[in-house]
Structure formats: structure tokens, C-alpha cells
Design a protein around this motif. Structure first.
Motif, mmCIF file in Angstrom:
data_model
loop_
_atom_site.group_PDB
_atom_site.id
_atom_site.type_symbol
_atom_site.label_atom_id
_atom_site.label_comp_id
_atom_site.label_asym_id
_atom_site.label_seq_id
_atom_site.Cartn_x
_atom_site.Cartn_y
_atom_site.Cartn_z
ATOM 1 N N ARG A 201 13.803 2.376 -2.246
ATOM 2 C CA ARG A 201 13.954 1.774 -0.841
ATOM 3 C C ARG A 201 13.754 2.765 0.371
ATOM 4 N NH1 ARG A 201 18.200 -1.713 -2.158
ATOM 5 N NH2 ARG A 201 19.447 -0.303 -1.011
ATOM 6 N N GLN A 202 14.534 3.773 0.086
ATOM 7 C CA GLN A 202 14.431 4.795 1.246
ATOM 8 C C GLN A 202 13.229 5.557 1.371
ATOM 9 O OE1 GLN A 202 18.028 6.786 0.406
ATOM 10 N NE2 GLN A 202 19.080 5.944 2.081
ATOM 11 N N ARG A 203 12.526 6.005 0.153
ATOM 12 C CA ARG A 203 11.129 6.530 0.269
ATOM 13 C C ARG A 203 10.074 5.571 0.822
ATOM 14 N NH1 ARG A 203 11.707 8.796 -5.628
ATOM 15 N NH2 ARG A 203 12.722 10.919 -5.389
ATOM 16 N N VAL A 204 10.304 4.593 0.639
ATOM 17 C CA VAL A 204 9.282 3.482 1.081
ATOM 18 C C VAL A 204 9.433 3.294 2.461
ATOM 19 C CG1 VAL A 204 8.325 1.298 0.955
ATOM 20 C CG2 VAL A 204 8.963 2.267 -1.279
ATOM 21 N N ALA A 205 10.589 3.187 2.868
ATOM 22 C CA ALA A 205 10.790 3.092 4.438
ATOM 23 C C ALA A 205 10.358 4.336 5.186
ATOM 24 C CB ALA A 205 12.332 2.587 4.662
ATOM 25 N N LEU A 206 10.771 5.443 4.599
ATOM 26 C CA LEU A 206 10.427 6.778 5.399
ATOM 27 C C LEU A 206 8.860 6.913 5.166
ATOM 28 C CD1 LEU A 206 13.188 9.136 4.224
ATOM 29 C CD2 LEU A 206 12.995 7.875 6.343
ATOM 30 N N ALA A 207 8.101 6.740 4.253
ATOM 31 C CA ALA A 207 6.758 6.713 3.969
ATOM 32 C C ALA A 207 5.963 5.658 5.133
ATOM 33 C CB ALA A 207 6.424 6.414 2.614
ATOM 34 N N ASP A 208 6.563 4.409 5.136
ATOM 35 C CA ASP A 208 5.825 3.475 6.082
ATOM 36 C C ASP A 208 6.082 4.146 7.286
ATOM 37 O OD1 ASP A 208 4.880 1.042 6.575
ATOM 38 O OD2 ASP A 208 6.763 0.674 7.273
ATOM 39 N N GLY B 161 0.896 -1.324 -0.011
ATOM 40 C CA GLY B 161 0.046 0.035 -0.002
ATOM 41 C C GLY B 161 0.905 1.356 0.105
ATOM 42 N N ILE B 162 1.955 1.276 0.617
ATOM 43 C CA ILE B 162 2.901 2.484 0.798
ATOM 44 C C ILE B 162 3.562 2.540 -0.700
ATOM 45 C CG2 ILE B 162 5.004 3.317 1.804
ATOM 46 C CD1 ILE B 162 2.885 3.843 3.725
ATOM 47 N N VAL B 163 3.972 1.378 -1.252
ATOM 48 C CA VAL B 163 4.562 1.557 -2.611
ATOM 49 C C VAL B 163 3.782 2.197 -3.640
ATOM 50 C CG1 VAL B 163 5.318 0.344 -4.464
ATOM 51 C CG2 VAL B 163 6.133 -0.273 -2.181
ATOM 52 N N GLY B 164 2.251 1.868 -3.524
ATOM 53 C CA GLY B 164 1.350 2.383 -4.414
ATOM 54 C C GLY B 164 1.313 3.711 -4.155
ATOM 55 N N ARG B 165 1.076 4.204 -2.787
ATOM 56 C CA ARG B 165 1.005 5.371 -2.406
ATOM 57 C C ARG B 165 2.061 6.350 -2.960
ATOM 58 N NH1 ARG B 165 -0.984 7.415 3.632
ATOM 59 N NH2 ARG B 165 -1.212 9.523 2.960
ATOM 60 N N VAL B 166 3.289 6.045 -2.736
ATOM 61 C CA VAL B 166 4.336 6.936 -3.413
ATOM 62 C C VAL B 166 4.210 6.971 -4.771
ATOM 63 C CG1 VAL B 166 6.907 6.741 -3.588
ATOM 64 C CG2 VAL B 166 5.975 6.202 -1.519
ATOM 65 N N ALA C 15 1.875 9.320 -5.952
ATOM 66 C CA ALA C 15 2.172 10.636 -5.795
ATOM 67 C C ALA C 15 3.130 10.892 -6.948
ATOM 68 C CB ALA C 15 2.756 10.741 -4.586
ATOM 69 N N GLY C 16 3.392 10.238 -7.787
ATOM 70 C CA GLY C 16 4.255 10.511 -9.097
ATOM 71 C C GLY C 16 5.629 10.408 -8.533
ATOM 72 N N LEU C 17 6.074 9.555 -7.637
ATOM 73 C CA LEU C 17 7.561 9.371 -7.117
ATOM 74 C C LEU C 17 7.759 8.151 -7.356
ATOM 75 C CD1 LEU C 17 7.089 11.403 -3.689
ATOM 76 C CD2 LEU C 17 8.280 12.088 -5.793
ATOM 77 N N ARG C 18 9.211 7.878 -7.573
ATOM 78 C CA ARG C 18 9.677 6.501 -7.663
ATOM 79 C C ARG C 18 9.779 5.855 -6.298
ATOM 80 N NH1 ARG C 18 14.932 4.207 -8.358
ATOM 81 N NH2 ARG C 18 15.748 6.521 -8.186
ATOM 82 N N PRO C 19 9.247 4.550 -6.173
ATOM 83 C CA PRO C 19 9.159 4.144 -4.787
ATOM 84 C C PRO C 19 10.724 3.395 -4.626
ATOM 85 C CG PRO C 19 8.156 2.811 -6.268
ATOM 86 C CD PRO C 19 8.324 3.956 -7.048
ATOM 87 N N HIS D 126 10.503 16.826 1.669
ATOM 88 C CA HIS D 126 9.976 17.919 0.786
ATOM 89 C C HIS D 126 9.520 17.597 -0.479
ATOM 90 C CE1 HIS D 126 11.022 21.635 3.158
ATOM 91 N NE2 HIS D 126 12.415 21.011 3.505
ATOM 92 N N GLN D 127 10.033 16.293 -1.056
ATOM 93 C CA GLN D 127 9.120 15.693 -2.292
ATOM 94 C C GLN D 127 7.999 15.243 -1.818
ATOM 95 O OE1 GLN D 127 12.263 12.590 -2.698
ATOM 96 N NE2 GLN D 127 13.677 13.802 -3.974
ATOM 97 N N PHE D 128 7.763 14.603 -0.778
ATOM 98 C CA PHE D 128 6.462 14.207 -0.085
ATOM 99 C C PHE D 128 5.620 15.325 -0.245
ATOM 100 C CE2 PHE D 128 7.670 9.878 2.007
ATOM 101 C CZ PHE D 128 8.124 9.324 0.796
#
Length: 135
Positions: free
Chosen positions: A17-24, A3-8, A11-15, A60-62
Motif C-alpha cells: 500500500r505504501q509503495r503504491v501510494a508513494l509511486a503514485d 498502472g502504478i501497481v503494474g509498474r511496481v 520493477a520486481g517489487l511487491r506493491p 532507494h528501492q525504486f
């Protein structure tokens, strides 16, 4: 995590590993207000190898992607809010805590006319609190 990968992605961002971990870490705990330093500390404690600069960049990207709302409340102190709806905040001085003001009777009257070619998009109200002193 899917779900987090899909959410990222949505939002138009490449998921990454670090983005997904921080989003989670950001979104798994419900609505919250967090600084980059606090999120970095959480990441370090969780064993996520990420620099503070990467945390700032990701936040800031989020924010630019509409996943977060930025709150500047104390000089250089900035918080990121996972609740992106229009709402206002209490800021507890000394405790550096931000609390949502429940939807209620907060109104702003007599806003100034914006400059030519501009429109008011949002008004952020931060009500500062501190413990009462004994008298």
C-alpha cells in the motif's frame, strides 16, 4: 492506480500500500525532482501514513529497481529524478531547485581512463545557478 501497481510489480517489487501510494505521488505529475523530505511532506498532506524512514527506503528501492535516478547535488542533499534517461541538470542555489537541461550540446572531453577492470557507465553534470547580482 492499476498502472502504478503494474509498474511496481514490473520493477520486481511487491506493491505494498505504501509503495503504491508513494509511486503514485512520484509518477502522476510527470517528470520531477524530489527529495525524500518533500515526498514525505506530500504523503503527510495526502493522509498517507508513512514514516520518513519508509520514504527513504522506498525511494532507494525504486532507484535500485531502475524506476528513479538519484542526484546528489548539495552535500547531503539528495534528489530523486523520475526521468531515468541520460540527461544533465541545473541546480538553483538558494532555491534548492533542480531543472533538467534539455538535450543539447553538453559534451565532456578528456575523461580519465577508469581503473583496471572498470568502465565508465555515466557522467552526471550539474550546472549550479544563482540569480545575477545587480551591478
Amino acid at each position: 492506480m492499476a498502472g502504478i501497481v503494474g509498474r511496481v510489480r514490473e520493477a520486481g517489487l511487491r506493491p505494498t500500500r505504501q509503495r503504491v501510494a508513494l509511486a503514485d505521488m512520484l509518477f502522476a505529475k510527470g517528470d520531477r525532482h524530489i527529495s525524500a523530505e518533500e515526498l514525505h511532506e506530500e504523503a503527510v498532506q495526502a493522509g498517507v501514513p508513512v514514516s520518513l524512514a519508509t520514504v527513504y527506503n522506498t525511494l532507494h528501492q525504486f532507484t535500485e529497481a531502475g524506476m528513479l535516478r538519484i542526484l546528489a547535488v548539495e552535500g547531503a542533499k539528495t534528489y530523486f529524478d523520475t526521468n531515468t534517461s541520460d540527461h544533465h541538470h541545473f541546480y538553483v542555489e538558494g532555491a534548492n531547485t533542480v531543472i533538467d537541461i534539455a538535450n543539447g550540446p553538453v559534451t565532456v572531453h578528456n575523461l580519465p581512463e577508469p581503473p583496471e577492470g572498470m568502465e565508465i557507465v555515466n557522467v552526471d553534470i550539474v550546472v549550479r545557478l544563482r540569480p545575477k547580482t545587480a551591478r
